[in-house]
Structure formats: C-alpha cells, structure tokens
Design a protein around this motif. Structure first.
Motif, PDB file in Angstrom:
ATOM      1  N   THR A   1     -17.664 -72.377  -1.218  1.00  0.00           N
ATOM      2  CA  THR A   1     -19.028 -72.663  -1.658  1.00  0.00           C
ATOM      3  C   THR A   1     -19.467 -71.620  -2.679  1.00  0.00           C
ATOM      4  N   VAL A   2     -20.465 -71.979  -3.453  1.00  0.00           N
ATOM      5  CA  VAL A   2     -21.011 -71.029  -4.420  1.00  0.00           C
ATOM      6  C   VAL A   2     -21.535 -69.803  -3.689  1.00  0.00           C
ATOM      7  N   SER A   3     -22.224 -70.006  -2.564  1.00  0.00           N
ATOM      8  CA  SER A   3     -22.746 -68.853  -1.822  1.00  0.00           C
ATOM      9  C   SER A   3     -21.607 -68.013  -1.236  1.00  0.00           C
ATOM     10  N   GLY A   4     -20.507 -68.660  -0.838  1.00  0.00           N
ATOM     11  CA  GLY A   4     -19.339 -67.924  -0.352  1.00  0.00           C
ATOM     12  C   GLY A   4     -18.727 -67.071  -1.448  1.00  0.00           C
ATOM     13  N   LEU A   5     -18.632 -67.621  -2.648  1.00  0.00           N
ATOM     14  CA  LEU A   5     -18.092 -66.872  -3.785  1.00  0.00           C
ATOM     15  C   LEU A   5     -19.025 -65.720  -4.137  1.00  0.00           C
ATOM     16  N   LEU A   6     -20.294 -65.959  -4.088  1.00  0.00           N
ATOM     17  CA  LEU A   6     -21.289 -64.924  -4.352  1.00  0.00           C
ATOM     18  C   LEU A   6     -21.114 -63.775  -3.361  1.00  0.00           C
ATOM     19  N   ASP A   7     -20.906 -64.118  -2.105  1.00  0.00           N
ATOM     20  CA  ASP A   7     -20.712 -63.118  -1.052  1.00  0.00           C
ATOM     21  C   ASP A   7     -19.429 -62.320  -1.280  1.00  0.00           C
ATOM     22  N   ILE A   8     -18.345 -62.992  -1.620  1.00  0.00           N
ATOM     23  CA  ILE A   8     -17.063 -62.319  -1.842  1.00  0.00           C
ATOM     24  C   ILE A   8     -17.136 -61.372  -3.035  1.00  0.00           C
ATOM     25  N   LEU A   9     -17.703 -61.844  -4.129  1.00  0.00           N
ATOM     26  CA  LEU A   9     -17.729 -61.044  -5.357  1.00  0.00           C
ATOM     27  C   LEU A   9     -18.779 -59.940  -5.316  1.00  0.00           C
ATOM     28  N   GLY A  10     -19.819 -60.125  -4.526  1.00  0.00           N
ATOM     29  CA  GLY A  10     -20.851 -59.110  -4.424  1.00  0.00           C
ATOM     30  C   GLY A  10     -21.596 -58.882  -5.733  1.00  0.00           C
TER      31      GLY A  10
ATOM     32  N   PHE B   1       0.073 -47.732   2.158  1.00  0.00           N
ATOM     33  CA  PHE B   1      -0.861 -48.055   1.082  1.00  0.00           C
ATOM     34  C   PHE B   1      -1.879 -49.083   1.559  1.00  0.00           C
ATOM     35  N   ARG B   2      -1.415 -50.081   2.257  1.00  0.00           N
ATOM     36  CA  ARG B   2      -2.305 -51.122   2.789  1.00  0.00           C
ATOM     37  C   ARG B   2      -3.298 -50.516   3.769  1.00  0.00           C
ATOM     38  N   THR B   3      -2.834 -49.594   4.588  1.00  0.00           N
ATOM     39  CA  THR B   3      -3.709 -48.909   5.534  1.00  0.00           C
ATOM     40  C   THR B   3      -4.785 -48.119   4.797  1.00  0.00           C
ATOM     41  N   VAL B   4      -4.393 -47.422   3.741  1.00  0.00           N
ATOM     42  CA  VAL B   4      -5.359 -46.655   2.947  1.00  0.00           C
ATOM     43  C   VAL B   4      -6.388 -47.592   2.324  1.00  0.00           C
ATOM     44  N   LEU B   5      -5.937 -48.677   1.719  1.00  0.00           N
ATOM     45  CA  LEU B   5      -6.872 -49.620   1.099  1.00  0.00           C
ATOM     46  C   LEU B   5      -7.860 -50.176   2.123  1.00  0.00           C
ATOM     47  N   GLU B   6      -7.356 -50.573   3.278  1.00  0.00           N
ATOM     48  CA  GLU B   6      -8.226 -51.139   4.306  1.00  0.00           C
ATOM     49  C   GLU B   6      -9.197 -50.090   4.833  1.00  0.00           C
ATOM     50  N   ALA B   7      -8.780 -48.836   4.941  1.00  0.00           N
ATOM     51  CA  ALA B   7      -9.662 -47.770   5.409  1.00  0.00           C
ATOM     52  C   ALA B   7     -10.763 -47.467   4.397  1.00  0.00           C
ATOM     53  N   MET B   8     -10.526 -47.772   3.126  1.00  0.00           N
ATOM     54  CA  MET B   8     -11.524 -47.538   2.086  1.00  0.00           C
ATOM     55  C   MET B   8     -12.576 -48.642   2.022  1.00  0.00           C
ATOM     56  N   MET B   9     -12.293 -49.799   2.594  1.00  0.00           N
ATOM     57  CA  MET B   9     -13.222 -50.937   2.515  1.00  0.00           C
ATOM     58  C   MET B   9     -14.458 -50.672   3.357  1.00  0.00           C
ATOM     59  N   ASP B  10     -15.602 -51.175   2.870  1.00  0.00           N
ATOM     60  CA  ASP B  10     -16.787 -51.147   3.716  1.00  0.00           C
ATOM     61  C   ASP B  10     -16.640 -52.274   4.748  1.00  0.00           C
ATOM     62  N   ASP B  11     -17.558 -52.307   5.709  1.00  0.00           N
ATOM     63  CA  ASP B  11     -17.439 -53.286   6.802  1.00  0.00           C
ATOM     64  C   ASP B  11     -17.412 -54.724   6.292  1.00  0.00           C
ATOM     65  N   ALA B  12     -18.293 -55.045   5.342  1.00  0.00           N
ATOM     66  CA  ALA B  12     -18.358 -56.419   4.827  1.00  0.00           C
ATOM     67  C   ALA B  12     -17.063 -56.785   4.106  1.00  0.00           C
ATOM     68  N   GLY B  13     -16.551 -55.880   3.298  1.00  0.00           N
ATOM     69  CA  GLY B  13     -15.304 -56.138   2.579  1.00  0.00           C
ATOM     70  C   GLY B  13     -14.123 -56.281   3.520  1.00  0.00           C
ATOM     71  N   ALA B  14     -14.070 -55.435   4.536  1.00  0.00           N
ATOM     72  CA  ALA B  14     -12.981 -55.522   5.520  1.00  0.00           C
ATOM     73  C   ALA B  14     -13.029 -56.850   6.264  1.00  0.00           C
ATOM     74  N   ARG B  15     -14.249 -57.288   6.616  1.00  0.00           N
ATOM     75  CA  ARG B  15     -14.405 -58.578   7.307  1.00  0.00           C
ATOM     76  C   ARG B  15     -13.924 -59.718   6.417  1.00  0.00           C
ATOM     77  N   GLN B  16     -14.348 -59.700   5.155  1.00  0.00           N
ATOM     78  CA  GLN B  16     -13.941 -60.756   4.224  1.00  0.00           C
ATOM     79  C   GLN B  16     -12.435 -60.743   4.010  1.00  0.00           C
ATOM     80  N   PHE B  17     -11.864 -59.562   3.900  1.00  0.00           N
ATOM     81  CA  PHE B  17     -10.418 -59.441   3.710  1.00  0.00           C
ATOM     82  C   PHE B  17      -9.675 -60.016   4.911  1.00  0.00           C
ATOM     83  N   ARG B  18     -10.112 -59.650   6.111  1.00  0.00           N
ATOM     84  CA  ARG B  18      -9.460 -60.179   7.328  1.00  0.00           C
ATOM     85  C   ARG B  18      -9.596 -61.693   7.402  1.00  0.00           C
ATOM     86  N   GLU B  19     -10.784 -62.218   7.043  1.00  0.00           N
ATOM     87  CA  GLU B  19     -10.983 -63.667   7.066  1.00  0.00           C
ATOM     88  C   GLU B  19     -10.039 -64.362   6.077  1.00  0.00           C
TER      89      GLU B  19
END
Length: 174
Positions: free
Chosen positions: A70-79, A148-166
C-alpha cells in the motif's frame, strides 16, 4: 582516546563486550560512507540517464519486494514525507513503471505493483548491487557475513528492525 562499548546482542554475556576507540569507530563510519558510495554508484549512473534519483530506486526496490504494497506501507518503510513520496510515485506512475490499484478489502487503499517496464528497471538497478554484495560476502566469508548482519541489525531503530524482520519473514514464507 575514549572507548565506546557496543551493546551485546541477545545471547551474548557481558564478557563479550567489544571496546573500540573513537578513532576505530570513526574508521568504521568512514568505511560505511565509502562502501555506500560504491554500492550506489552503478544505479546512480542508470538513474541519472533517466532523470530519477535514489528515492525512485528505493520505491521501486520495496514495491518489487512486496507486490501489492500500500502507499501508506511504502511511506512507513521509506520514512519520508507524504509530499516527497507523492512526487516520486507520481513520476513512476506517469512513466508507466508502477501501477496503482484500488484495494479489494478497503477501497481507500492504493496497492502498488511494478509494471513489466518497472520490473526491468528495478532489475537493472539492483543487479550490480547484488553482484557487489555477493562478491564482498564471498571475500569476507560466512562468519564475517553473519557478524556484519548482526552489526547492521544492532544499528537499526525499533521501527526499522520490526520492518526488516517482517520483510525477511514474508520472504521466508514464500
């Protein structure tokens, strides 16, 4: 030099804390900048030729990864702001790279999909990036890739980590 502690990732005890100097941290930040420049250089060349920018590439990437987004989903992902997304989406829609359909469950929703031309452009933009990442992963080896993946995931904020996991969860289910 001041030392900075990196928070342990779940499952690691305090004895595994890694201490780095500010200069080492700065070196890592600089490596990110130079890697990002290289990572974006190939798509940037293509985008420049068609008068698009990185925002268009990001939109194409996520629409390709989640058809029917959805447009709102894309808006949420891109921030990004609605205004900037509307400008990017309008160009992609007008140029026939993305199509917008009315949602079946909620007619207010606009579902985004790439057209054949959009799929082709997204593939061309991403091919060089995938090749670059694949070569780097091969050169680094499996332990470095996992780290490297662990470092990237540790750098994500909560919203980004949630979106990435989803996104990764949806991919695993396919």
């Amino acid at each position: 030099m001041k030392e900075t502690a990196i928070k342990p990732v779940s499952g690691q005890g305090a004895e595994n804390l890694l201490f780095l100097t500010d200069d080492q941290i700065r070196g890592g930040i600089e490596a990110f900048y130079f890697a990002y420049r290289a990572f974006t250089s190939d798509p940037d060349e293509i985008l420049e030729g068609i008068d698009y920018g990185r925002a268009h590439h990001r939109a194409l990437h996520f629409i390709a990864r989640k058809p029917g987004l959805t447009v709102s989903g894309l808006l949420d992902i891109l921030g990004v702001t609605k205004q900037s997304l509307n400008r990017v989406l309008r160009a992609l829609l007008d140029d026939g790279l993305v199509e917008s359909r009315i949602g079946k469950r909620d007619r207010r929703e606009r579902l985004l999909n790439l057209t054949a031309a959009g799929i082709d452009l997204e593939r061309r933009l991403s091919e060089a990036q995938r090749a670059r990442v694949r070569a780097a992963y091969r050169a680094a080896g499996p332990q470095a890739v996992a780290g490297f993946r662990t470092v990237l995931e540790a750098m994500m904020d909560d919203a980004g980590a949630r979106q990435f996991r989803e996104m990764r969860g949806a991919e695993a289910a396919e």
